[in-house]
Structures are given as structure tokens and as C-alpha cells.
Design a protein around this motif. Structure first.
Motif, short mmCIF file in Angstrom:
data_model
loop_
_atom_site.label_atom_id
_atom_site.label_comp_id
_atom_site.label_asym_id
_atom_site.label_seq_id
_atom_site.Cartn_x
_atom_site.Cartn_y
_atom_site.Cartn_z
N GLU A 27 -0.88 9.84 3.64
CA GLU A 27 0.45 9.38 4.12
C GLU A 27 0.91 8.21 2.93
O GLU A 27 2.11 8.39 2.66
CB GLU A 27 0.19 8.36 5.56
CG GLU A 27 1.45 7.65 5.72
CD GLU A 27 1.02 6.65 7.03
OE1 GLU A 27 1.98 5.80 6.97
OE2 GLU A 27 0.29 7.03 7.81
N LEU A 28 0.12 7.46 2.41
CA LEU A 28 0.35 6.82 1.37
C LEU A 28 0.47 7.34 0.04
O LEU A 28 0.58 6.45 -1.07
CB LEU A 28 -0.64 5.60 1.26
CG LEU A 28 -0.54 4.51 2.57
CD1 LEU A 28 -1.59 3.80 2.58
CD2 LEU A 28 0.84 4.03 2.91
N ASN A 29 0.36 8.73 -0.07
CA ASN A 29 0.27 9.55 -1.34
C ASN A 29 -0.75 8.89 -2.35
O ASN A 29 -0.37 8.68 -3.40
CB ASN A 29 1.63 9.47 -1.81
CG ASN A 29 1.71 10.53 -2.82
OD1 ASN A 29 1.01 11.73 -2.99
ND2 ASN A 29 2.74 10.28 -3.85
N ILE A 30 -2.18 8.54 -1.85
CA ILE A 30 -3.04 8.05 -2.77
C ILE A 30 -3.96 8.96 -3.23
O ILE A 30 -4.41 9.86 -2.30
CB ILE A 30 -3.96 6.84 -1.96
CG1 ILE A 30 -2.80 5.64 -1.71
CG2 ILE A 30 -5.21 6.54 -2.81
CD1 ILE A 30 -3.49 4.71 -0.78
N ARG A 158 -6.45 -0.96 -7.24
CA ARG A 158 -4.91 -1.18 -7.33
C ARG A 158 -4.46 -0.37 -6.33
O ARG A 158 -3.29 -1.07 -5.30
CB ARG A 158 -4.33 -0.50 -8.51
CG ARG A 158 -2.93 -0.87 -8.67
CD ARG A 158 -2.09 -0.21 -10.22
NE ARG A 158 -1.08 -1.18 -10.25
CZ ARG A 158 -0.39 -1.26 -11.47
NH1 ARG A 158 -0.78 -0.49 -12.33
NH2 ARG A 158 0.34 -1.94 -11.77
N ASP A 159 -4.65 0.72 -5.84
CA ASP A 159 -4.35 1.29 -4.42
C ASP A 159 -4.84 0.70 -3.45
O ASP A 159 -4.04 0.42 -2.37
CB ASP A 159 -4.67 2.77 -4.38
CG ASP A 159 -3.76 3.75 -5.26
OD1 ASP A 159 -2.81 3.45 -5.71
OD2 ASP A 159 -4.31 4.75 -5.54
N GLU A 162 -2.60 -2.73 -3.54
CA GLU A 162 -1.13 -2.77 -3.30
C GLU A 162 -0.44 -1.73 -2.29
O GLU A 162 0.58 -1.94 -2.04
CB GLU A 162 -0.55 -2.37 -4.85
CG GLU A 162 -0.85 -3.30 -5.87
CD GLU A 162 -0.39 -2.84 -7.17
OE1 GLU A 162 0.20 -1.83 -7.36
OE2 GLU A 162 -0.73 -3.49 -8.10
N LYS A 163 -1.35 -0.90 -1.72
CA LYS A 163 -0.85 0.13 -1.00
C LYS A 163 -1.72 0.15 0.47
O LYS A 163 -1.05 -0.39 1.37
CB LYS A 163 -0.92 1.65 -1.45
CG LYS A 163 -0.18 1.90 -2.47
CD LYS A 163 -0.13 3.32 -3.02
CE LYS A 163 0.95 3.63 -4.28
NZ LYS A 163 0.29 4.98 -4.66
N ILE A 164 -2.94 0.43 0.37
CA ILE A 164 -3.68 0.30 1.85
C ILE A 164 -3.65 -0.68 2.49
O ILE A 164 -3.35 -0.92 3.67
CB ILE A 164 -5.16 0.64 1.37
CG1 ILE A 164 -5.10 2.10 0.57
CG2 ILE A 164 -6.09 0.58 2.68
CD1 ILE A 164 -6.63 2.63 0.30
N LYS A 166 -1.80 -3.52 2.11
CA LYS A 166 -0.34 -3.75 2.59
C LYS A 166 0.10 -2.97 3.77
O LYS A 166 0.58 -3.66 4.79
CB LYS A 166 0.63 -3.48 1.57
CG LYS A 166 0.37 -4.91 0.45
CD LYS A 166 1.77 -4.79 -0.60
CE LYS A 166 1.45 -5.71 -1.70
NZ LYS A 166 1.00 -6.78 -1.38
N LYS A 167 -0.20 -1.81 3.86
CA LYS A 167 0.13 -0.90 5.13
C LYS A 167 -0.64 -1.53 6.35
O LYS A 167 -0.06 -1.36 7.26
CB LYS A 167 -0.07 0.47 4.70
CG LYS A 167 -0.13 1.50 5.77
CD LYS A 167 1.47 1.77 6.23
CE LYS A 167 1.41 2.99 7.28
NZ LYS A 167 2.80 3.03 7.87
#
Length: 178
Positions: A27-30, A158-159, A162-164, A166-167
Motif C-alpha cells: 500500500e505504501l509502495n515500499i 528511511r522507509d 518516513e512512511k511506515i 507515519k502511516k
């Protein structure tokens, strides 16, 4: 054991909690890689997986205060020792120790041996504070379980930050551990 890129093609036989991790990452395009292996129960068990992942393997410890009113997930480099007094002081909590397995199951949908930062995606009430040793932030990649201890993931730090995180609504508290 071999490193495979992206979501496993065959999901039958995999736990629902593991599949939810892949769903979140997709979903987060990781971008991620994984390796399947025998159950990992100690840092010693992780040495071969560490070599295959070529990533920093972290200890993930589920902790609570003496009253069991505050819970923490501590991520620290595999070679660092857990010092309860130091972590307690830096986290601003008294007498941290290992939390009971039933609390881990209830709050993070994890069982002993599978503790992972990815379990925080199941902490919908925000009851668990993430504690991260600052050394982890200097790494490009880290390894963790996708909520089961028979698979390990290679993800970028970083993922994660910055992404996981935060989501899923978990801001890490950075600790400088000796």
C-alpha cells in the motif's frame, strides 16, 4: 535460504498477521526483500539470516513499567546489550522489564520470538511507545520479522521512519544507548 524481492507469490500457509504486513508495505509502495527460514528465537539464530539480508539486525524487546500501565517496543542494534536502568532513565519511566506474552499478543498481535517494529501496525490505540537507539538511524537497511519468526524482511530505515511509522501513527523516541 535465499533473498526474494517483494511480496511472496504463494501466501497459503502464511499467517494473517504476516500477510497484513505485506499489504501495508505494498500500500505504501515500499520496496522490500524477504527470506524464509526456520524459527528464530535468539540473536545467535539470526547470524545466517543477517548475512543473507546484508542489513542491520535489530533486537526488538517488548517492555513495560512495573505497574503495567506503560508499554514500549525497544529497537537496538543486535550487538548492544539491554540495560534496563539506562533505558528506563532515557525513556522517562521507572523499572522497565519484559512485558508478559499475553500483553504482547493483546496489544501488538505478536507472540514471543516474533517481536518486530511491524507489530506496531496492530497497536490501534497507540498504547506502545517505540524506542529506537540512534545508531539504527545511521543504517541504510535493517532486518525485522513480518510479525512471524519464520521470515525476515530487509527494509530501508528511511522507509520505516518516513512512511511506515507515519502511516501507523508511531513517532519513535530516539535514545543514545551505551
Amino acid at each position: 535460504m535465499h533473498l526474494t524481492k517483494g511480496r511472496p507469490k504463494e501466501l497459503s500457509g502464511r499467517a494473517a498477521r504476516e500477510i497484513r504486513v505485506y499489504d501495508l508495505l505494498d500500500e505504501l509502495n515500499i520496496s522490500y526483500e524477504y527470506v524464509d527460514h526456520e524459527p528464530m528465537r535468539s540473536m545467535q539464530d539470526c547470524l545466517e539470516v543477517d548475512r543473507i539480508l546484508n542489513a542491520a539486525i535489530c533486537k526488538n524487546l517488548f517492555l513495560c513499567n512495573h505497574q503495567k500501565t506503560a508499554y514500549y517496543l525497544l529497537m537496538l542494534p543486535g550487538e548492544k546489550k539491554f540495560r534496563s536502568g539506562e533505558v528506563s532513565r532515557l525513556a522517562g519511566s521507572s523499572r522497565l522489564s519484559f512485558a508478559p506474552p499475553e500483553d504482547m499478543e493483546r496489544l501488538l498481535d505478536l507472540s514471543p520470538g516474533s517481536v518486530s517494529v511491524m507489530g506496531l501496525m496492530n497497536d490501534h490505540e497507540g498504547r506502545v511507545q517505540l524506542l529506537m537507539d540512534e545508531e539504527i538511524f545511521t543504517q541504510e537497511y535493517f532486518g525485522c520479522h513480518p510479525c512471524v519468526n519464520t521470515t525476515s524482511l530487509r527494509l530501508s530505515v528511511r522507509d520505516l521512519t518516513e512512511k511506515i511509522l507515519k502511516k501507523i501513527g508511531h513517532e519513535p523516541l530516539r535514545l543514545h544507548l551505551s
